[in-house]
Design an enzyme around this catalytic site. Structure first.
Site, PDB file in Angstrom:
ATOM      1  N   GLU A 149       2.722 -71.968  38.210  1.00 45.16           N
ATOM      2  CA  GLU A 149       2.143 -70.803  38.920  1.00 45.16           C
ATOM      3  C   GLU A 149       0.616 -70.934  38.928  1.00 45.16           C
ATOM      4  OE1 GLU A 149       2.071 -67.236  36.521  1.00 45.16           O
ATOM      5  OE2 GLU A 149       2.162 -65.917  38.269  1.00 45.16           O
ATOM      6  N   GLU A 199      -2.960 -58.655  37.806  1.00 47.27           N
ATOM      7  CA  GLU A 199      -2.261 -59.147  39.004  1.00 47.27           C
ATOM      8  C   GLU A 199      -2.135 -58.060  40.069  1.00 47.27           C
ATOM      9  OE1 GLU A 199       0.922 -62.051  39.016  1.00 47.27           O
ATOM     10  OE2 GLU A 199       0.829 -62.063  36.831  1.00 47.27           O
TER      11      GLU A 199
HETATM   12  N1  CDV Z   1       1.963 -64.486  35.057  1.00 44.33           N
HETATM   13  C1  CDV Z   1       2.867 -63.598  34.615  1.00 44.33           C
HETATM   14  O1  CDV Z   1       3.629 -63.037  35.403  1.00 44.33           O
HETATM   15  N2  CDV Z   1       2.895 -63.351  33.297  1.00 44.33           N
HETATM   16  C2  CDV Z   1       3.768 -62.380  32.688  1.00 44.33           C
HETATM   17  C3  CDV Z   1       3.138 -61.795  31.461  1.00 44.33           C
HETATM   18  C4  CDV Z   1       2.269 -60.648  31.799  1.00 44.33           C
HETATM   19  C5  CDV Z   1       4.119 -61.296  30.448  1.00 44.33           C
HETATM   20  C6  CDV Z   1       5.112 -62.991  32.327  1.00 44.33           C
HETATM   21  O2  CDV Z   1       6.123 -62.349  32.621  1.00 44.33           O
HETATM   22  O3  CDV Z   1       5.166 -64.046  31.705  1.00 44.33           O
END
Ligand code: CDV
Length: 307
Positions: A43, A139
């Site tokens: 990502e 985000e």
């Molecule tokens: N990049 C993400 O979506 N990270 C989230 C964090 C905030 C827990 C995840 O679900 O890994």
């Protein structure tokens, strides 16, 4: 097919796109040496995990986004993959010509053509600076929720789907892909090693929840899962590793050993998805949609009336 999750070590804020792409090309070369057919990058693979920063300068924010794909900086990645005949998945921050911003992933075939695009649906975190957190997760400030749903693509001789990071924690993601017969779900993630709102939740618990989500998603939909982390310490903030490949029985068949650039490779027989899909998870025979209305009819919890 032989698949590699291309785990990424940390990317610092000061690192250039060119330097990051060089590292990715090195991973592609290693994947070629191991005769991989598909490489799954992570990502937001081209930058540091910038949602941890509360940025107020629009130019600073824009610098984290890609206006075109491939761009001058990323074209060498597309070209090397095409030379090698390797398909790949790439996550990046997308700024559309209309000025919309998404956390996006694309699927590029062996010939270098982009055949699929997914935009992250479940955006975690918050939109405004939160002083109560040990670090930010903005985000919801920098992206809008994906508007493409959860499509699948016929590619690599099978049915492939994508999701991104936090999406993996939601059973809805997996089931919508499962209902389209998905045989392999590829995803990237940036998961902080600690919970910014719960100091006691550290790397061990986070890894447990990560594995639980991937293994449940794989098993309950009888699909392969290929998950690639960005990990290590980025600008002083640790991200967990744990890139892995999970088979349709929910078993981990390959797993990262480092917190750095690393290929996690496995041979994935897509026909191995058939047994689960034809037996315990034969949706057409066993699902009872007349009882699932709340899943799409309701977002938050509605408690039963008090006695
Ligand atoms: N990049 C993400 O979506 N990270 C989230 C964090 C905030 C827990 C995840 O679900 O890994």
């Amino acid at each position: 097919m032989r698949v590699a999750a291309a785990q990424s070590g940390p990317i610092q804020k000061a690192d250039s796109r060119q330097a990051v792409v060089r590292r990715m090309i090195d991973l592609l070369d290693r994947a070629k040496a191991q005769r991989c057919d598909l490489v799954v990058f992570t990502e937001l693979a081209l930058t540091t995990f910038f949602p941890r920063w509360h940025m107020t300068d629009p130019a600073e924010v824009d610098a984290c986004f890609e206006r075109e794909m491939p761009s001058a900086a990323t074209r060498p990645l597309f070209e090397r993959a095409r030379e090698h005949g390797i398909a790949f998945h790439l996550g990046y921050a997308e700024l559309t010509p209309e000025g919309r911003r998404f956390n996006t992933a694309i699927l590029v075939d062996r010939g270098g053509r982009t055949i699929g695009k997914y935009r992250k649906v479940h955006l975690p975190g918050h939109a405004e600076f939160d002083p109560a957190r040990s670090f930010q997760h903005l985000e919801k400030r920098y992206f809008e929720p994906g508007d493409l749903g959860f499509p699948v693509w016929r590619a690599m001789g099978g049915i492939l789907g994508m999701c991104i990071c936090n999406d993996r924690r939601w059973p809805e993601t997996w089931r919508v892909l499962g209902l389209q017969g998905v045989e392999m779900v590829v995803l990237g993630y940036n998961t902080p090693s600690v919970n910014s709102q719960k100091p006691g939740e550290g790397p061990q618990q986070r890894m447990f929840q990560h594995r639980l989500s991937l293994q449940a998603g794989a098993y309950q939909n009888s699909t392969w899962v290929v998950a690639a982390a960005k990990c290590g310490v980025e600008d002083g903030h640790p991200l967990m590793g744990g890139s892995m490949i999970v088979n349709p029985d929910g078993e981990v068949v390959a797993e990262a050993a480092t917190l750095d650039d690393e290929l996690v490779v496995a041979d994935c027989d897509l026909d191995a998805t058939a047994f689960g899909k034809q037996t315990v998870f034969d949706f057409a025979r066993h699902r009872r949609v007349e009882h699932y209305g709340r899943i799409t009819g309701q977002t938050g919890v509605i408690l039963p009336p008090e006695e």
